[in-house]
Motif scaffolding. Sequence first.
Motif, mmCIF file in Angstrom:
data_model
loop_
_atom_site.group_PDB
_atom_site.id
_atom_site.type_symbol
_atom_site.label_atom_id
_atom_site.label_comp_id
_atom_site.label_asym_id
_atom_site.label_seq_id
_atom_site.Cartn_x
_atom_site.Cartn_y
_atom_site.Cartn_z
ATOM 1 N N THR A 109 0.832 -1.191 0.000
ATOM 2 C CA THR A 109 0.000 0.000 0.000
ATOM 3 C C THR A 109 0.872 1.249 0.000
ATOM 4 N N GLY A 110 0.235 2.389 -0.082
ATOM 5 C CA GLY A 110 0.938 3.664 -0.162
ATOM 6 C C GLY A 110 0.087 4.615 -0.985
ATOM 7 N N SER A 111 0.432 5.902 -0.944
ATOM 8 C CA SER A 111 -0.365 6.862 -1.713
ATOM 9 C C SER A 111 -0.011 6.837 -3.187
ATOM 10 N N SER A 112 1.260 6.604 -3.508
ATOM 11 C CA SER A 112 1.706 6.558 -4.911
ATOM 12 C C SER A 112 2.635 5.368 -5.100
ATOM 13 N N GLY A 113 2.500 4.706 -6.231
ATOM 14 C CA GLY A 113 3.463 3.671 -6.590
ATOM 15 C C GLY A 113 3.049 2.249 -6.264
ATOM 16 N N LYS A 114 1.807 2.057 -5.823
ATOM 17 C CA LYS A 114 1.373 0.697 -5.474
ATOM 18 C C LYS A 114 1.434 -0.226 -6.689
ATOM 19 N N THR A 115 0.823 0.211 -7.779
ATOM 20 C CA THR A 115 0.785 -0.651 -8.965
ATOM 21 C C THR A 115 2.194 -0.879 -9.503
ATOM 22 N N SER A 116 2.990 0.188 -9.568
ATOM 23 C CA SER A 116 4.362 0.046 -10.079
ATOM 24 C C SER A 116 5.137 -0.953 -9.233
ATOM 25 N N PHE A 138 -6.120 -3.492 -9.663
ATOM 26 C CA PHE A 138 -7.232 -4.186 -8.986
ATOM 27 C C PHE A 138 -6.942 -4.236 -7.491
ATOM 28 N N ASN A 139 -7.330 -3.176 -6.782
ATOM 29 C CA ASN A 139 -6.811 -3.029 -5.426
ATOM 30 C C ASN A 139 -7.864 -2.780 -4.363
ATOM 31 N N ASN A 140 -9.141 -2.952 -4.704
ATOM 32 C CA ASN A 140 -10.159 -2.621 -3.696
ATOM 33 C C ASN A 140 -10.972 -3.854 -3.298
ATOM 34 N N LEU A 160 -0.326 -8.520 -3.720
ATOM 35 C CA LEU A 160 -1.594 -7.801 -3.791
ATOM 36 C C LEU A 160 -1.428 -6.308 -3.545
ATOM 37 N N GLU A 161 -2.144 -5.529 -4.325
ATOM 38 C CA GLU A 161 -2.174 -4.076 -4.145
ATOM 39 C C GLU A 161 -3.365 -3.752 -3.250
ATOM 40 N N MET A 162 -3.144 -2.919 -2.250
ATOM 41 C CA MET A 162 -4.225 -2.575 -1.317
ATOM 42 C C MET A 162 -4.424 -1.069 -1.277
ATOM 43 N N HIS A 284 11.643 8.286 -9.256
ATOM 44 C CA HIS A 284 10.776 7.773 -8.191
ATOM 45 C C HIS A 284 10.695 6.246 -8.186
ATOM 46 N N HIS A 285 11.049 5.621 -9.303
ATOM 47 C CA HIS A 285 10.991 4.159 -9.319
ATOM 48 C C HIS A 285 12.118 3.516 -8.515
ATOM 49 N N VAL A 286 13.109 4.298 -8.106
ATOM 50 C CA VAL A 286 14.169 3.716 -7.272
ATOM 51 C C VAL A 286 13.563 3.250 -5.945
ATOM 52 N N ARG A 319 0.107 3.506 -19.136
ATOM 53 C CA ARG A 319 -0.076 4.946 -18.911
ATOM 54 C C ARG A 319 0.596 5.452 -17.647
ATOM 55 N N ARG A 320 1.631 4.733 -17.186
ATOM 56 C CA ARG A 320 2.405 5.249 -16.063
ATOM 57 C C ARG A 320 3.813 5.488 -16.596
ATOM 58 N N MET A 321 4.164 6.720 -16.786
ATOM 59 C CA MET A 321 5.496 7.090 -17.290
ATOM 60 C C MET A 321 5.896 6.239 -18.497
ATOM 61 N N TYR A 337 -2.401 8.025 -16.544
ATOM 62 C CA TYR A 337 -3.251 7.070 -15.819
ATOM 63 C C TYR A 337 -3.979 7.737 -14.661
ATOM 64 N N ASN A 338 -3.202 8.503 -13.881
ATOM 65 C CA ASN A 338 -3.794 9.105 -12.686
ATOM 66 C C ASN A 338 -2.840 10.172 -12.172
ATOM 67 N N ALA A 339 -3.291 10.980 -11.245
ATOM 68 C CA ALA A 339 -2.392 12.004 -10.706
ATOM 69 C C ALA A 339 -2.803 12.407 -9.309
ATOM 70 N N ARG A 345 4.587 15.703 -8.927
ATOM 71 C CA ARG A 345 5.944 16.185 -8.660
ATOM 72 C C ARG A 345 6.971 15.231 -9.280
ATOM 73 N N ALA A 346 6.765 13.933 -9.064
ATOM 74 C CA ALA A 346 7.706 12.936 -9.601
ATOM 75 C C ALA A 346 7.763 13.030 -11.129
ATOM 76 N N ALA A 347 6.605 13.187 -11.754
ATOM 77 C CA ALA A 347 6.563 13.239 -13.223
ATOM 78 C C ALA A 347 7.230 14.511 -13.743
ATOM 79 N N VAL A 443 2.063 14.194 -20.381
ATOM 80 C CA VAL A 443 0.611 14.301 -20.214
ATOM 81 C C VAL A 443 0.236 13.652 -18.886
ATOM 82 N N LYS A 444 -0.361 14.449 -18.008
ATOM 83 C CA LYS A 444 -0.669 13.909 -16.666
ATOM 84 C C LYS A 444 -1.909 14.557 -16.075
ATOM 85 N N ALA A 445 -2.756 13.726 -15.467
ATOM 86 C CA ALA A 445 -3.969 14.202 -14.798
ATOM 87 C C ALA A 445 -4.625 13.034 -14.090
HETATM 88 N N1 LIG Z 1 7.143 6.209 -5.365
HETATM 89 C C1 LIG Z 1 6.471 7.090 -6.097
HETATM 90 N N2 LIG Z 1 6.395 8.397 -5.744
HETATM 91 C C2 LIG Z 1 5.717 9.291 -6.491
HETATM 92 N N3 LIG Z 1 5.058 8.974 -7.623
HETATM 93 C C3 LIG Z 1 5.081 7.690 -8.017
HETATM 94 C C4 LIG Z 1 5.795 6.683 -7.283
HETATM 95 N N4 LIG Z 1 5.645 5.513 -7.937
HETATM 96 C C5 LIG Z 1 4.880 5.751 -9.011
HETATM 97 N N5 LIG Z 1 4.535 7.053 -9.077
HETATM 98 C C6 LIG Z 1 3.688 7.716 -10.076
HETATM 99 O O1 LIG Z 1 2.362 7.708 -9.572
HETATM 100 C C7 LIG Z 1 1.425 7.449 -10.611
HETATM 101 C C8 LIG Z 1 0.639 6.222 -10.261
HETATM 102 O O2 LIG Z 1 1.530 5.116 -10.170
HETATM 103 P P1 LIG Z 1 0.980 3.717 -9.720
HETATM 104 O O3 LIG Z 1 -0.133 3.357 -10.616
HETATM 105 O O4 LIG Z 1 2.132 2.803 -9.592
HETATM 106 O O5 LIG Z 1 0.450 4.122 -8.279
HETATM 107 P P2 LIG Z 1 -0.815 3.589 -7.455
HETATM 108 O O6 LIG Z 1 -0.452 3.874 -6.035
HETATM 109 O O7 LIG Z 1 -1.092 2.195 -7.817
HETATM 110 O O8 LIG Z 1 -1.984 4.515 -7.934
HETATM 111 P P3 LIG Z 1 -3.588 4.270 -7.754
HETATM 112 O O9 LIG Z 1 -3.915 4.789 -6.370
HETATM 113 O O10 LIG Z 1 -4.171 5.098 -8.846
HETATM 114 O O11 LIG Z 1 -3.850 2.797 -7.891
HETATM 115 C C9 LIG Z 1 2.217 7.304 -11.874
HETATM 116 O O12 LIG Z 1 2.201 8.545 -12.496
HETATM 117 C C10 LIG Z 1 3.600 6.949 -11.385
HETATM 118 O O13 LIG Z 1 4.613 7.361 -12.285
#
Ligand SMILES: Nc1ncnc2c1ncn2[C@@H]1O[C@H](COP(=O)(O)OP(=O)(O)OP(=O)(O)O)[C@@H](O)[C@H]1O
Length: 464
Positions: A109-116, A138-140, A160-162, A284-286, A319-321, A337-339, A345-347, A443-445
Amino acid sequence: MIRLSLADIAAMTGGALVAADPGDAVTGPVVIDSRQVIPGALFAALPGERVDGHDYAATAVGSGAAAVLASRPVPGVPAVVVPDVTVALGALAKAVLGRLPAATVTGITGSSGKTSTKDITAQLAERLGPTVAPEGSFNNEIGLPLTVLRADASTRFLVLEMSARGIGHIAALCDVAPPRIGAVLNVGRAHAGEFGSLDAVAKAKGELPEALPAGGVAVLNADDSRVLAMAARTGARVVTFGIRAPEAGVRAEDIRLDDLGRASFRLLMPDGSAPVTLRLHGAHHVANALAAAAIAAELGMDTPAIAAALSEATARSKRRMELHERADGVLVVNDAYNANPDSTRAALEALGHLAQGGRRGFAVLGHMAELGDIADESHAEAGRLAARAGVAGLIAVGEEARPVIDGARAEPGWHGEAIPAPDASTAVEVLDNLLRPGDVVLVKASKSAGLWEVADRLLAEGAR
Ligand SMILES: Nc1ncnc2c1ncn2[C@@H]1O[C@H](COP(=O)(O)OP(=O)(O)OP(=O)(O)O)[C@@H](O)[C@H]1O
Ligand SMILES: [Mg+2]
């Protein structure tokens, strides 16, 4: 999916069989779209925003579904009738997982980067054994059980993504699929409107470490103080990762980005180190790769194997980077994909990097949804960051994204063009006039901004 009789499914979900033979079997998959039914499937009839799954129950059975999981009987259709189909999906997934003791569950889990991170982790785990991970995001409460239900007796790893849009959501997902390993990536401003504060976000995400058993492992980002503080909320062993925190157990040293923003670094693990070159774009992928490395080590992978697998991992979800170079040399960065403020900021940082070395940078930003009170200031911040990234042009699409323009114009020393566009089509027209060979455009939104179309049209035009 393991084979289940309809009697099993009724027992697991507390449902009643209607017009169904208890001995008939579901062999899978469990689907919520009648077009995905194959013989032996279980069709779960969910109430949708526009359509009601029950209207497709007969079609599903006509296509070979063994039965329907439904909240009311459908004439002539064999059904397991339950009070709430979503709750029943969770109960079914939980019961099925209970029959698969060999499968190790990892929750991310986390606010950003779960799917990645889920995609990277799955590509590591697959090297160790049969792995089930969700498609896309597929995280809900629906996507997670559907993913779990794909597992069978051969499955060794579930990654699993949560996601959480409120307190209690992750606890509920952990009840369906109790994780042995749980990773928290970051606490950010996604869904700030619903949560109200970062502390509330932390409260929600921390339900994952809280749910871990004593023999489990909490993988926590040492660079994020709210995440690191979750160490106090778990009975599991804690493993940390981080780029800035020197005490983190899993680290990256000597990070460099190539001209397409792909990171190389030395992966430092507790038992050794190895070089990594990512194929994913953006610094941010590091952090995501470090989280995946920490998880893989707990799953039994050694450091050289982790480094090799990280270096081969590709972006599985769209659609992620995504970087595409058009025939005319324009580089399109499709991050539509999402923003949220953090991923924006990362993008933009990645865009700033890509625009070095002679390329002119452009950003097309639509609104970031669900930010509540911080919406205007967050959009203004995105504008400032775009200006600081040195973009030559910035297009803000839609009224809600308008503060992006003001933010950029207020940034001292920025001489780029800031252009508001009412909609995606206008943005494409503006870009057609602005872009020259060799430029790079991001392109991001948020999904709801509809900017997928901008990236798609930019690419289609380049192909002409
Ligand atoms: N660690 C990170 N910090 C900041 N931004 C990130 C990070 N990892 C991925 N991102 C960016 O966040 C966006 C969403 O990435 P990703 O789909 O991996 O996240 P998510 O947490 O699964 O999002 P969602 O809540 O929409 O499922 C993409 O634009 C991606 O490039
Ligand atoms: Mg996701």
